[in-house]
Design an enzyme around this catalytic site. Structure first.
Site, PDB file in Angstrom:
ATOM      1  N   CYS A   1     -45.782 121.990 -10.527  1.00  0.00           N
ATOM      2  CA  CYS A   1     -44.792 121.300  -9.694  1.00  0.00           C
ATOM      3  C   CYS A   1     -44.897 119.779  -9.770  1.00  0.00           C
ATOM      4  O   CYS A   1     -44.326 119.082  -8.930  1.00  0.00           O
ATOM      5  CB  CYS A   1     -44.910 121.771  -8.246  1.00  0.00           C
TER       6      CYS A   1
ATOM      7  N   GLU B   1     -47.123 117.462  -9.129  1.00  0.00           N
ATOM      8  CA  GLU B   1     -47.751 116.557  -8.164  1.00  0.00           C
ATOM      9  C   GLU B   1     -49.240 116.364  -8.396  1.00  0.00           C
ATOM     10  O   GLU B   1     -49.853 115.470  -7.807  1.00  0.00           O
ATOM     11  CB  GLU B   1     -47.516 117.057  -6.726  1.00  0.00           C
TER      12      GLU B   1
ATOM     13  N   ASN C   1     -49.231 119.575 -13.157  1.00  0.00           N
ATOM     14  CA  ASN C   1     -49.285 121.002 -12.885  1.00  0.00           C
ATOM     15  C   ASN C   1     -47.888 121.606 -12.897  1.00  0.00           C
ATOM     16  O   ASN C   1     -46.927 120.986 -13.358  1.00  0.00           O
ATOM     17  CB  ASN C   1     -49.955 121.251 -11.530  1.00  0.00           C
TER      18      ASN C   1
END
Length: 921
Positions: free
Chosen positions: A568, A570, A566
């Site tokens: 970020c 994670e 995604n």
């Protein structure tokens, strides 16, 4: 005395400082004159370099730049016109000198200020109680209520040490002038208190409490409640009034009126407002509290209850669950993600944090994906797009008998869409594009964030990430060739992983050698890897993420393929034409679970159990902007429970980040969290049923995250996976519970950045090391002094906290390493992000990764990166089985930028206007 000339506004032009007035120390007002700044700065330079330097080009240039910076800062703070105190202007001068790297001149300027302050104390002693008047809201004039000011400060300082209330009031009076609006008096106290945070961290709490008083008055007026009521009496009334007003203004879901508001009002705990630091409460005030006509309708505990009510809407006993959820949120043991805090209980309950999409290889699919981005971003979602299926530059287009322009032109449209759709005006739209490393457009993709080249093929406002198969790392290590293809010729590579990918890739290479595939390019795997690292250092992008660990350890590999992470890095969930992956995030405050020097396991167990239930509720309550997201989320029900405050927990344990004990703590704390989270999901499955696609999953086969390491190892060459697989808990009961009930959620854990919610709670972000021990943080709510309270506490215990220490920390950019009188033990414990060998970050992350069914947002810090260091670091991350990495943060070549009281060294490579990504949390 030589005085440099500043460019004055041209006749007829409107200066930013035209309406700006300066409050002098006696309370009188005068016009702002930039030339006075020039004179003072010039004197400071000449005090250091001597009168013979007068008129030098260097000094003239430096003085003009400092003066420009001060004018910009003051103008930005006050927008169009306003009033500023003379001391604030002088603070900005000191800041600008430090930013320019002129430490000696800044010190000379500080000494100049101190000498003049001493002289003023002798020549012009200030009256203890100056006679000032205020203008009330109705326009009438009344005497300043000095007693009220003192009472407000006394109340704000209750239970805190090191607070000089009398001095605080006296200094706030300097910012007042005769006839000031009554509402601005409290603002003056707030501004004065926040300026003292660098000297005493408890002033952060004082400032927050003063802001709370301001909020109480604003809220009472907005809801037509008595402004005389103390919070304990106001809160129950405020909750009921807010719910009714929110529904009337069409801000809140009508269903909230069905709750027992009297019962919920009695459950509110006003004393928990005192947990806030200034940054946390100001962030809530500016960006989270619902408002009407610019007046905040929520108080902090009402806010947490509103979020809790929204998450409890479909519970059988909604009132009891709302109180349970409120208890968890308001205690700061756990915090929901920003979209959940924004929208829970509202008419558009978009509570999810992350959306992952795969873009189809046709115009309908491409522009459909861009439309989906806009719709999802509108309601505060962070986006990850998989662009690998889109055919490469030069590929044949059957319909038009033409040639494709490749991926890059479409990414420019994605970039501009993210700018245009800015998450409801609350924060910037944010998206990350992923591309697999065998795609023929990969070399141009690497350059998207460069500042040179054709602007039509650059994307300065979006993020990019490499989706790297293990085979590329193997070829790089063997110094072998690597072949780039168009996905239109090799469509199944996109869905293959591990050994299956290796076999098929080699098959396509053979076809290329035989001339059956004509559009391809051979290159050196090592050169491509080096280029990846080079542009990563230069631009911060693309991030390096690993396709095979994400897929081979995925519990849902029976249902599809993880094509990207995604925004970020994670989240690792499957995507396809029919499914947009969705993840719902929240984070445990690990620091709150340290008791008497060890992890409070019972408290963690309770926190995780409730948190998983809250996250699971999000799936059913959530507003889905596109049907593919709803389809995916209801079928698989993934959630992402993470953690924050890891560095603060280490402080409480007395452990340096760079220690085997810290790595061991990362391992054991993550094992406990994983144990409780998986068990909580299995328990929920017994109550609510397993998720629809449970059959065939790794869970159903009895393979937990710790077991899936073996699957990755089977697809790696001998010796290329070195992961610690030790356990400390008996996992048999969890395995038996899963076998009995199944799992409620396909995925349970993911560690997000937590940039904003950790500010709210007042702890270190996520798994990050301390950024600096004293710095100014800039975000959408303004500039905030951040001082490490743990360091201050330990220095006080050593008798070392004083004005000299504060100035030393300023001078050394918040670092303790060069301050001789600080003991070595504290130097090790309070080493900051750029002073830590990044290998320790990887080692700790590897210990967490073995317990995670998804991934973690892992920033890597390197003060002086070079090719060899970067190569070693990212190869280590791969060897340790990490699924993803996030930003590479490095210092600029000129060193740390100075910011008063001291700047955090700004990473060379951050794409958002905050130092840390906050789009997920």
């Amino acid at each position: 005395m030589h005085s440099p000339t500043l460019a004055e506004p041209q006749p007829g032009s409107k200066s930013d400082t035209e309406a700006l007035q300066v409050i002098k120390r006696n309370g009188s007002l005068v016009d702002f004159k930039p030339s006075k700044i020039s004179v003072a700065v010039t004197k400071a330079f000449l005090a250091v370099e001597g009168d013979q330097a007068a008129g030098s080009a260097r000094i003239n240039s430096a003085v003009q730049e400092v003066t420009r910076q001060v004018i910009r800062a003051i103008s930005r703070r006050l927008k169009a016109g306003g009033k500023v105190h003379i001391e604030d202007i002088q603070d900005q001068v000191e800041l600008a000198l430090m930013r320019a790297g002129e430490q000696k001149v800044a010190r000379a300027y500080v000494l100049y200020r101190e000498e003049h302050a001493r002289q003023r104390a002798i020549d012009e002693p200030m009256e203890a109680h100056p006679h000032l008047t205020v203008q009330k809201a109705d326009g009438s004039i009344a005497p300043l209520d000095l007693g009220l000011m003192k009472q407000q400060v006394e109340h704000a300082a209750t239970g805190l040490e090191g607070i000089d209330g009398e001095s605080l009031v006296d200094h706030a009076l300097r910012n007042l002038f005769d006839g000031i609006e009554e509402s601005e008096v409290l603002s003056a106290l707030i501004m004065t208190a926040r300026g003292r945070i660098e000297m005493e961290p408890d002033y952060s709490a004082v400032t927050a409490r003063l802001l709370l008083e301001q909020l109480r008055l604003e809220n009472a007026r907005a809801l037509e409640l008595s402004t005389e009521l103390p919070l304990a009496e106001l809160y129950p009334q405020a909750l009921t009034a807010f719910i009714h007003a929110g529904i009337q203004y069409e801000l809140l879901d009508d269903a909230l009126a069905a709750f027992d508001l009297e019962r919920l009002g009695k459950a509110l705990k006003p004393e928990r407002d005192h947990q806030f630091g200034f940054l946390g409460l100001q962030t809530l005030y500016d960006r989270y509290f619902l408002h009407w006509n610019k007046a905040r309708l929520e108080l902090p505990q009402v806010f947490f209850m509103r979020v809790a009510m929204g998450l409890a809407l479909r519970e059988d006993d909604a009132n009891a669950r709302a109180i349970e959820f409120y208890e968890l949120l308001s205690s700061f043991d756990y915090m929901a993600s920003t979209p959940t805090l924004f929208n829970s209980g509202t008419r558009h309950s978009q509570l999810s944090s992350c959306y992952l999409t795969t873009v189809d290889d046709d115009l309908e699919g491409i522009y459909g994906a861009i439309r989906d981005n806009a719709m999802l971003s509108k309601w505060a979602g962070g986006l990850g797009n998989d662009w690998t299926p889109v055919r490469a530059l030069g590929s044949h287009i059957k319909g038009t008998n033409g040639e494709s322009q490749g991926v890059v032109p479409f990414l420019k449209v994605v970039n501009d869409t993210a700018v245009a759709v800015n998450q409801g005006g609350k924060r910037k739209g944010a998206v990350c594009a992923y591309l697999e490393s065998w795609h023929l457009d990969i070399e141009e993709f690497l350059e998207l964030r460069k500042n040179t080249g054709d602007e039509r093929r650059r994307t300065h406002d979006m993020n990019t990430a490499n989706w790297v198969p293990d085979l590329l790392i193997e070829r790089m290590r063997d110094d072998a060739e690597w072949t780039l293809f168009s996905p239109s010729d090799v469509p199944d590579l996109h869905d293959l992983t591990g050994n299956a990918f290796r076999e098929r890739y080699e098959h396509y290479e053979a076809l290329a050698e035989q001339g059956e595939i004509t559009l391809f390019k051979k290159t050196s795997a090592k050169q491509l890897w080096r280029k990846m690292l080079t542009v990563l250092f230069e631009t911060g992008h693309p991030w390096i993420t690993f396709k095979d660990p994400c897929n081979l350890r995925s519990p849902q590999q029976h249902q599809g393929v993880v094509h990207s992470s995604n925004l970020c890095t994670e989240i690792t969930l499957n995507t396809s034409r029919d499914e947009i992956a969705v993840c719902n995030l929240g984070s445990v405050n690990l620091a709150a679970h340290i008791k008497n020097g060890e992890l409070d396991v019972q408290r963690l167990e309770k926190t995780v159990g409730t948190a998983v239930r809250m996250l699971d509720n999000v799936i059913d309550i959530n507003y889905y902007a596109v049907p593919e997201a709803k389809n995916s989320n209801l079928k698989h029900r993934p959630v992402g429970l993470g953690l924050m405050g890891f560095q603060d927990a280490l402080y409480q344990l007395g452990l340096p980040y760079t220690s085997s004990e810290a790595v061991q703590f990362a391992d054991q704390s993550m094992e406990q969290l994983s144990y409780f989270a998986i068990r909580a999901s299995a328990t929920l499955a017994g109550e609510r049923g397993a998720y629809d696609t449970y059959e065939g999953s790794l869970w159903q086969h009895g393979i937990l995250p710790i077991d899936s390491i073996k699957l990755l190892k089977e697809n790696r060459r001998e010796g290329e996976l070195a992961v610690n697989t030790d356990t400390t808990l008996d996992w048999t009961p969890v395995r038996e519970l899963i076998a009995k009930n199944g799992m409620r959620n396909s995925n349970v854990m993911a560690i997000a950045p937590t940039a904003t919610i950790s500010n709210i709670v007042g702890v270190s972000q996520s798994i990050e090391p301390a950024y600096q021990n004293l710095f100014v943080k800039s975000n959408l709510s303004g500039e905030f002094t951040v001082v490490n309270p743990s360091l201050v506490r330990d220095l006080k215990a050593e008798g070392l906290w004083d004005n000299v220490m504060v100035n030393d920390l300023k001078y050394f950019d918040g670092s303790v390493q060069q301050i001789d009188r600080i003991p070595d033990e504290l130097k090790a414990r309070y080493a900051t992000a750029f002073e830590i060998d990044p290998q320790w970050l990887v080692e700790a992350a590897a210990r967490r990764q073995k317990w995670l069914d998804q991934a973690q947002s892992l920033n890597l810090y390197m003060a002086e990166p070079n090719g060899r260091k970067l190569d070693a670091l990212y190869q280590l991350a791969w060897e340790r089985g990490l699924k993803t990495t996030y930003y590479l943060r490095s210092l600029g070549a000129t060193g740390a930028e100075k910011t008063a009281p001291v700047a955090a060294p700004q990473p060379q490579v951050c794409s958002i206007d905050e130092p840390d990504c906050e789009a997920c949390q």
